[in-house]
Design an enzyme around this catalytic site. Structure first.
Site, PDB file in Angstrom:
ATOM      1  N   CYS A 241       0.809  -1.207   0.000  1.00  0.00           N
ATOM      2  CA  CYS A 241       0.000   0.000   0.000  1.00  0.00           C
ATOM      3  C   CYS A 241       0.838   1.251   0.000  1.00  0.00           C
ATOM      4  CB  CYS A 241      -1.031  -0.066   1.092  1.00  0.00           C
ATOM      5  SG  CYS A 241      -2.563  -0.076   0.222  1.00  0.00           S
TER       6      CYS A 241
ATOM      7  N   ARG B 166      -5.775   4.063  -2.923  1.00  0.00           N
ATOM      8  CA  ARG B 166      -5.232   2.745  -3.230  1.00  0.00           C
ATOM      9  C   ARG B 166      -5.885   1.650  -2.404  1.00  0.00           C
ATOM     10  NH1 ARG B 166       0.070   3.692  -5.594  1.00  0.00           N
ATOM     11  NH2 ARG B 166       0.613   1.574  -5.086  1.00  0.00           N
TER      12      ARG B 166
ATOM     13  N   TRP C  50      -1.964  -2.725   3.769  1.00  0.00           N
ATOM     14  CA  TRP C  50      -2.913  -3.678   3.181  1.00  0.00           C
ATOM     15  C   TRP C  50      -2.400  -5.035   3.634  1.00  0.00           C
ATOM     16  CZ3 TRP C  50      -3.220  -7.683  -0.481  1.00  0.00           C
ATOM     17  CH2 TRP C  50      -4.516  -7.934  -0.968  1.00  0.00           C
TER      18      TRP C  50
ATOM     19  N   ASN D 289       6.298  -1.993   2.355  1.00  0.00           N
ATOM     20  CA  ASN D 289       5.320  -2.556   1.427  1.00  0.00           C
ATOM     21  C   ASN D 289       5.920  -3.826   0.851  1.00  0.00           C
ATOM     22  OD1 ASN D 289       3.614  -0.434   1.734  1.00  0.00           O
ATOM     23  ND2 ASN D 289       4.134   0.568  -0.197  1.00  0.00           N
ATOM     24  N   GLY D 290       5.123  -4.877   0.769  1.00  0.00           N
ATOM     25  CA  GLY D 290       5.624  -6.115   0.187  1.00  0.00           C
ATOM     26  C   GLY D 290       5.552  -7.260   1.173  1.00  0.00           C
TER      27      GLY D 290
ATOM     28  N   GLU E  31     -15.910  -8.746 -17.277  1.00  0.00           N
ATOM     29  CA  GLU E  31     -15.593  -7.456 -16.665  1.00  0.00           C
ATOM     30  C   GLU E  31     -16.799  -6.911 -15.893  1.00  0.00           C
ATOM     31  OE1 GLU E  31     -13.017  -5.936 -15.999  1.00  0.00           O
ATOM     32  OE2 GLU E  31     -13.614  -3.856 -15.677  1.00  0.00           O
TER      33      GLU E  31
ATOM     34  N   LYS F 125     -16.829  -6.117 -11.865  1.00  0.00           N
ATOM     35  CA  LYS F 125     -17.213  -4.815 -11.308  1.00  0.00           C
ATOM     36  C   LYS F 125     -18.310  -4.981 -10.251  1.00  0.00           C
ATOM     37  CE  LYS F 125     -14.537  -2.676 -12.301  1.00  0.00           C
ATOM     38  NZ  LYS F 125     -13.511  -2.937 -13.233  1.00  0.00           N
TER      39      LYS F 125
ATOM     40  N   GLU G  70     -16.726  -6.459  -7.137  1.00  0.00           N
ATOM     41  CA  GLU G  70     -15.822  -5.504  -6.481  1.00  0.00           C
ATOM     42  C   GLU G  70     -16.588  -4.428  -5.730  1.00  0.00           C
ATOM     43  OE1 GLU G  70     -11.800  -4.909  -9.056  1.00  0.00           O
ATOM     44  OE2 GLU G  70     -13.603  -4.144  -9.994  1.00  0.00           O
TER      45      GLU G  70
ATOM     46  N   HIS H 136     -24.134 -25.650 -19.829  1.00  0.00           N
ATOM     47  CA  HIS H 136     -23.302 -26.697 -19.245  1.00  0.00           C
ATOM     48  C   HIS H 136     -23.124 -26.509 -17.746  1.00  0.00           C
ATOM     49  CE1 HIS H 136     -22.371 -28.277 -23.221  1.00  0.00           C
ATOM     50  NE2 HIS H 136     -22.295 -27.015 -23.599  1.00  0.00           N
TER      51      HIS H 136
ATOM     52  N   LYS I 149      -5.605  -0.587  -4.988  1.00  0.00           N
ATOM     53  CA  LYS I 149      -5.576  -0.074  -6.361  1.00  0.00           C
ATOM     54  C   LYS I 149      -4.498  -0.751  -7.197  1.00  0.00           C
ATOM     55  CE  LYS I 149      -6.693   2.547  -9.820  1.00  0.00           C
ATOM     56  NZ  LYS I 149      -7.833   2.025 -10.603  1.00  0.00           N
TER      57      LYS I 149
HETATM   58  N1  GLU Z   1       3.485  -7.682   4.588  1.00  0.00           N
HETATM   59  C1  GLU Z   1       3.298  -6.494   5.349  1.00  0.00           C
HETATM   60  C2  GLU Z   1       2.156  -6.638   6.356  1.00  0.00           C
HETATM   61  O1  GLU Z   1       1.324  -7.483   6.263  1.00  0.00           O
HETATM   62  C3  GLU Z   1       3.145  -5.254   4.484  1.00  0.00           C
HETATM   63  C4  GLU Z   1       1.777  -5.125   3.895  1.00  0.00           C
HETATM   64  C5  GLU Z   1       1.690  -3.934   2.948  1.00  0.00           C
HETATM   65  O2  GLU Z   1       2.379  -3.986   1.902  1.00  0.00           O
HETATM   66  O3  GLU Z   1       0.901  -3.007   3.200  1.00  0.00           O
HETATM   67  O4  GLU Z   1       2.101  -5.888   7.264  1.00  0.00           O
END
Ligand code: GLU
Length: 607
Positions: free
Chosen positions: A2, A27, A73, A99-100, A480, A484, A487, A503, A602
């Site tokens: 995020c 996002r 996130w 992030n990651g 799509e 939507k 989501e 089917h 996002k």
């Molecule tokens: N993996 C991390 C967490 O869960 C980072 C999440 C993120 O990228 O916001 O806190």
């Protein structure tokens, strides 16, 4: 995954950090926090929920001229205050936003725990501040380099140190970071939107690079210690026009921007007289086009649906074998790569982790990938080196609308260029080119007279299940539309190629089950009409999107939504519009959070 924002300079950091986080709110995220460097320990404020919750607990004059902030996130550990970022070491001397995903967090956690570290969260991220503390011998940059050497996974990470109040250390591997250069102050963020209010001069950090940022300078190195040269770039003017104008939501604004956004994508590229298109970024001469044995288009989510349409158009018009692949599957499927084949990567943000992974898989095996991207300077744009920008302008709502139609426009331009070279007679090519050039007007005409959307919404809001169906190019449109509705309104639904409906999904039909049919006047129309009769006979209430003047299709409908008549290849560009409006209006009627649907983000920068 995020948002990240960081500041170092003469001003109080907190207001700048909170403003930056608000600009990244679009996002999607679940919790937020800031860390301010002032005094012997770092002060952290974090909360579950919106940025406003953090703002409420940070005093307006909170001290600290250096700070880092995050919107999370969650990937590892629930959505709790303890799991929100920033995370710190036990002494509150080192704070980290990340992030990651850290892949080897378990092993690192065990080792650090054995050495006496007490963890306060369930996140993978928390290993970082403790690991950096473990390596810290007075030099913040070196401590981060040494810690990251032990880390496997993906990160955009920014670190602050109580002992070095004027310093931020940032590093990136697989998750974007951009440094903003100011006068006697500097910034960092995961997305330029957070920076535009303060500066337009930026440095994009590359994978495996680390930067030490102070108020008066940026020093960057590769993680292996060698010097990294950075170029200062100017953000394009389109960044930062994040204003909703007269509209209640960004999504509605973006739906209504489509005549302009499609126009921007086509402008200067489509050539109606010559019956072709010019795509400078593709850098392919007619001779190169004749030698393309196959086209593979990679994407995720909405971009995958656009990829399906691109592949269908290329194969049908230019007669070159073409397929769309889901990037998250393709990258791990040990795919065969044809070095002569053409590979396209489609991504709005240009940061989609799975699409980046797929690109790397192709290039590792000797293939070349061209990007179809919106965000200029994004990771995919830079990794591919060449490609086409779709120019839809900033898309803020999490659910994509205008980027989808611009992605299709870009791939149709390529279809036209390839078709003109390989298959199309001049008059056919001119007809297609003119029809493309007329598209913005057709889209405008529909949006000015969208038909009985509210009537259709009444069928949807109490539905237990909704089926979307279409054939040919209308099948990706159905997919799509269903995406939507899921989501935005969280209504259970699915999309089927209309011929497949018998089917399985026909078993779901009950009295009044809403079935949304996309049946423009193209070669598949008759067959789809038969499928409509089949579900209608089982009680379905048909919401029918058809070409204006198709009385037969309209006569089967409980709700009939006519769209302008366009070239058969271009029907998705008008049939998707009522689906965007339907999901928007259904979500509105159900009181959903339209611009930030639950659990979604996002740009999906984690696998
Ligand atoms: N993996 C991390 C967490 O869960 C980072 C999440 C993120 O990228 O916001 O806190």
């Amino acid at each position: 995954m995020c948002g990240i924002v960081g500041y170092v300079g003469p001003k109080l950091a907190a207001p700048i950090l909170l403003d930056g986080l608000r600009r990244l709110e679009y996002r999607g995220y679940d919790s937020a926090g800031v860390a301010l460097v002032d005094g012997p320990t770092i002060t952290v404020h974090k909360e579950v929920g919106k940025v406003a919750m953090v703002q409420a607990v940070v005093p307006a004059d909170a001290p600290g001229h250096t700070g880092i902030a995050h919107t999370r996130w969650a990937t590892h550990g629930g959505v709790t205050q303890a799991n929100a970022h920033p995370h710190t070491d036990m002494e509150l001397g080192i704070a980290v936003v990340h992030n990651g995903i850290i892949d080897n967090d378990e092993a690192l956690r065990q080792r650090l725990s054995a050495a006496g570290v007490e963890f306060r969260s369930e996140t993978d991220t928390e290993v970082l501040p403790h690991l950096i503390r473990h390596h810290y011998k007075g030099d913040p940059t070196q401590a981060v380099i040494d810690a990251l050497k032990e880390v496997r996974g993906t990160y955009g990470v920014v670190v602050a140190f109580a002992e070095h109040p004027g310093v931020m250390v940032a590093a990136r591997l697989g998750s974007p970071l951009v440094i903003g250069l100011g006068e006697d102050e500097n910034f960092i963020a995961s997305d330029p939107h957070a920076l535009v209010r303060y500066t337009r001069r930026v440095i994009y950090l590359e994978d495996r690079e680390l930067a030490t940022i102070t108020a008066d300078g940026v020093e960057s190195v590769h993680l292996d210690g060698s010097e990294a040269l950075h170029t200062v770039e100017e953000l394009e003017a389109a960044f930062g026009t994040g204003d909703k104008g007269e509209f209640e939501h960004y999504m509605l604004k973006e739906i209504h921007e489509q005549p302009e956004s499609i126009g921007r994508c086509l402008r200067g590229r489509v050539q109606p007289e010559a019956g072709t298109a010019r795509l400078g970024g593709f850098d392919l001469l007619p001779r190169d086009l004749t030698e393309i044995p196959s086209v593979t288009i990679m994407g995720c989510g909405t971009s995958f649906h656009a990829a399906m349409l691109g592949a269908m158009a290329i194969e049908q018009v230019a007669r070159v074998p073409a397929r769309a692949v889901i990037a998250s599957e393709f990258r791990w499927s040990n795919p065969q790569i044809d070095p002569k084949g053409l590979y396209l990567a489609v991504s709005q943000s240009g940061e989609t982790a799975d699409t980046l992974g797929a690109i790397k898989e192709v290039t590792t095996k000797g293939g070349k990938v061209l990007g179809v991207v919106n965000v200029v300077g994004s990771s995919i744009a830079r990794l591919c080196g060449s490609g086409v920008y779709i120019h839809s302008g900033p898309e803020v709502a999490v659910a994509s609308t205008k980027a989808f139609t611009s992605q299709i426009s870009a791939m149709y331009l390529f279809t036209l260029m390839l078709g003109r070279t390989l298959t199309l007679a001049p008059n056919e090519a001119q007809h297609l080119a003119r029809s493309l050039a007329d598209l913005p007007e057709m889209v405008r005409a529909y949006l000015g007279n969208p038909g009985p959307i509210q009537e259709a919404v009444r069928h949807l809001v109490n539905a237990r299940y909704v089926l979307f169906m279409g054939r040919g190019l209308s099948w990706p449109v159905a997919l799509e539309g269903a995406l939507k509705l899921k989501e935005l309104a969280y209504i259970p639904c699915e999309a089927y190629a209309a011929g497949e409906m018998k089917h399985g999904p026909i078993a779901m039909m009950e009295e009044g089950t809403p079935v949304i049919v996309i049946v423009p006047s193209d070669a598949n129309r008759e067959r789809t009409l038969s499928n409509m009769r089949e579900v209608q006979a089982r009680g379905a209430a048909l919401i029918v999107i058809h070409s204006r003047g198709d009385h037969q299709a309209a006569s089967l409908a409980a709700v009939s939504i006519p769209v302008p008549r366009v070239h058969p290849l271009l029907t998705p560009m008008v049939t998707v519009l009522p689906l965007q409006l339907l999901s928007y209006q259904a979500a509105l009627a159900m009181g959903r959070d339209i611009d930030m649907p639950r659990n979604l983000a996002k740009s999906v920068t984690v696998e």
